[in-house]
Design an enzyme around this catalytic site. Sequence first.
Site, PDB file in Angstrom:
ATOM      1  N   GLY A  24      -1.434  -5.340   8.216  1.00  0.00           N
ATOM      2  CA  GLY A  24      -2.524  -5.491   7.606  1.00  0.00           C
ATOM      3  C   GLY A  24      -3.230  -6.026   6.434  1.00  0.00           C
ATOM      4  O   GLY A  24      -3.659  -6.729   6.519  1.00  0.00           O
TER       5      GLY A  24
ATOM      6  N   CYS B 284       3.278  -3.179   3.893  1.00  0.00           N
ATOM      7  CA  CYS B 284       2.265  -1.161   4.369  1.00  0.00           C
ATOM      8  C   CYS B 284       3.164  -0.810   5.778  1.00  0.00           C
ATOM      9  O   CYS B 284       3.998  -0.723   6.021  1.00  0.00           O
ATOM     10  CB  CYS B 284       0.861  -1.794   4.568  1.00  0.00           C
ATOM     11  SG  CYS B 284       1.379  -3.039   6.562  1.00  0.00           S
TER      12      CYS B 284
ATOM     13  N   THR C  89       2.841  -1.253   8.928  1.00  0.00           N
ATOM     14  CA  THR C  89       3.075  -2.319   9.509  1.00  0.00           C
ATOM     15  C   THR C  89       3.956  -3.368   9.151  1.00  0.00           C
ATOM     16  O   THR C  89       4.411  -5.094   9.813  1.00  0.00           O
ATOM     17  CB  THR C  89       2.465  -2.359  11.184  1.00  0.00           C
ATOM     18  OG1 THR C  89       1.274  -2.730  10.501  1.00  0.00           O
ATOM     19  CG2 THR C  89       1.974  -1.013  11.975  1.00  0.00           C
ATOM     20  N   GLY C  90       3.412  -3.752   7.833  1.00  0.00           N
ATOM     21  CA  GLY C  90       3.163  -5.064   7.537  1.00  0.00           C
ATOM     22  C   GLY C  90       2.240  -6.178   8.019  1.00  0.00           C
ATOM     23  O   GLY C  90       2.136  -7.335   7.585  1.00  0.00           O
TER      24      GLY C  90
ATOM     25  N   ASP D 275       0.808  -1.429   0.267  1.00  0.00           N
ATOM     26  CA  ASP D 275       0.171   0.222   0.177  1.00  0.00           C
ATOM     27  C   ASP D 275       0.557   1.585  -0.181  1.00  0.00           C
ATOM     28  O   ASP D 275       2.107   0.858  -0.275  1.00  0.00           O
ATOM     29  CB  ASP D 275      -1.024   0.282   1.013  1.00  0.00           C
ATOM     30  CG  ASP D 275       0.243   0.996   1.871  1.00  0.00           C
ATOM     31  OD1 ASP D 275       0.616  -0.053   2.676  1.00  0.00           O
ATOM     32  OD2 ASP D 275      -0.797   0.572   3.596  1.00  0.00           O
TER      33      ASP D 275
ATOM     34  N   HIS E 256      10.143 -24.348   8.785  1.00  0.00           N
ATOM     35  CA  HIS E 256       8.950 -24.463  10.232  1.00  0.00           C
ATOM     36  C   HIS E 256       7.743 -24.475   9.656  1.00  0.00           C
ATOM     37  O   HIS E 256       6.427 -25.708   9.209  1.00  0.00           O
ATOM     38  CB  HIS E 256       8.914 -23.786  11.329  1.00  0.00           C
ATOM     39  CG  HIS E 256       9.994 -24.592  12.498  1.00  0.00           C
ATOM     40  ND1 HIS E 256       9.937 -24.586  13.400  1.00  0.00           N
ATOM     41  CD2 HIS E 256      11.188 -25.771  11.203  1.00  0.00           C
ATOM     42  CE1 HIS E 256      11.336 -25.113  13.576  1.00  0.00           C
ATOM     43  NE2 HIS E 256      11.757 -24.960  12.872  1.00  0.00           N
ATOM     44  N   ASN E 257       6.797 -23.435   8.356  1.00  0.00           N
ATOM     45  CA  ASN E 257       5.457 -22.857   8.380  1.00  0.00           C
ATOM     46  C   ASN E 257       5.482 -23.232   7.353  1.00  0.00           C
ATOM     47  O   ASN E 257       4.461 -22.686   6.275  1.00  0.00           O
ATOM     48  CB  ASN E 257       5.286 -21.976   8.614  1.00  0.00           C
ATOM     49  CG  ASN E 257       6.002 -21.151  10.447  1.00  0.00           C
ATOM     50  OD1 ASN E 257       6.227 -20.475  10.942  1.00  0.00           O
ATOM     51  ND2 ASN E 257       5.348 -22.357  11.172  1.00  0.00           N
TER      52      ASN E 257
ATOM     53  N   HIS F  98       6.986 -31.236  10.751  1.00  0.00           N
ATOM     54  CA  HIS F  98       5.743 -29.724  10.028  1.00  0.00           C
ATOM     55  C   HIS F  98       5.213 -29.690   8.758  1.00  0.00           C
ATOM     56  O   HIS F  98       4.045 -28.963   9.285  1.00  0.00           O
ATOM     57  CB  HIS F  98       7.125 -29.322   9.641  1.00  0.00           C
ATOM     58  CG  HIS F  98       7.772 -28.120  10.955  1.00  0.00           C
ATOM     59  ND1 HIS F  98       7.836 -27.859  12.128  1.00  0.00           N
ATOM     60  CD2 HIS F  98       9.772 -28.943  10.625  1.00  0.00           C
ATOM     61  CE1 HIS F  98       9.143 -27.496  13.036  1.00  0.00           C
ATOM     62  NE2 HIS F  98       9.723 -28.636  12.101  1.00  0.00           N
TER      63      HIS F  98
HETATM   64  C1  RB5 Z   1      -1.571   2.856   6.364  1.00  0.00           C
HETATM   65  O1  RB5 Z   1      -1.620   3.914   7.556  1.00  0.00           O
HETATM   66  C2  RB5 Z   1      -0.871   1.582   7.367  1.00  0.00           C
HETATM   67  O2  RB5 Z   1      -2.651   1.729   7.932  1.00  0.00           O
HETATM   68  C3  RB5 Z   1      -1.327   0.277   6.577  1.00  0.00           C
HETATM   69  O3  RB5 Z   1       0.055   0.807   5.754  1.00  0.00           O
HETATM   70  C4  RB5 Z   1      -0.863  -1.049   7.696  1.00  0.00           C
HETATM   71  O4  RB5 Z   1       0.417  -0.150   8.642  1.00  0.00           O
HETATM   72  C5  RB5 Z   1      -1.919  -1.054   8.624  1.00  0.00           C
HETATM   73  O5  RB5 Z   1      -1.946  -2.406   8.727  1.00  0.00           O
END
Ligand code: RB5
Length: 147
Positions: free
Chosen positions: A69, A64, A66-67, A7, A97-98, A133
């Site tokens: 979402g 994204c 945080t990775g 994103d 493992h996964n 596994h």
């Molecule tokens: C976008 O602002 C942010 O919410 C998205 O990139 C992500 O971090 C969501 O988990």
Amino acid sequence: MIAVGCDHAGFELKQVIMKHLEERSIEFKDCGTYSADSCDYAVYAEKTARAVADGECELGLLFCGTGVGISIAANKVRGIRACCCSDLFSAEMTRMHNNANMLCLGGRVLTPEKAIEIVDIFLDTPFSGEERHQRRIDQITDLENRF
Ligand code: RB5
């Protein structure tokens, strides 16, 4: 072939990683987004995850803020085992493992240097193939098929 997607919050990091893949002569398919304009991560998670689930790409990389979402969304696609991680040990273990087929990284969490290290260990580590596994992965698939 590696699928990549992001994103807006993961866009810059995806650019860094695509350059790194080029330097390593690793082919990739860029599933978007293609600018830093605000967009919705589930859209690109699905597009990228489908390229992996359909067999067009062996593995996928998602970015994204945080990775988190984008990993939650990717894991809704049947056959996807997406791991959100920020450390080398988890990236290695999730392949061994996964048999994770997607790695999700946070553009607002990681430095580009750390992200490159994590991507490399993820791409370079094979699934162990050990029976215990595989059995656990099969249980995940069974769970998926019951819903
Ligand atoms: C976008 O602002 C942010 O919410 C998205 O990139 C992500 O971090 C969501 O988990």
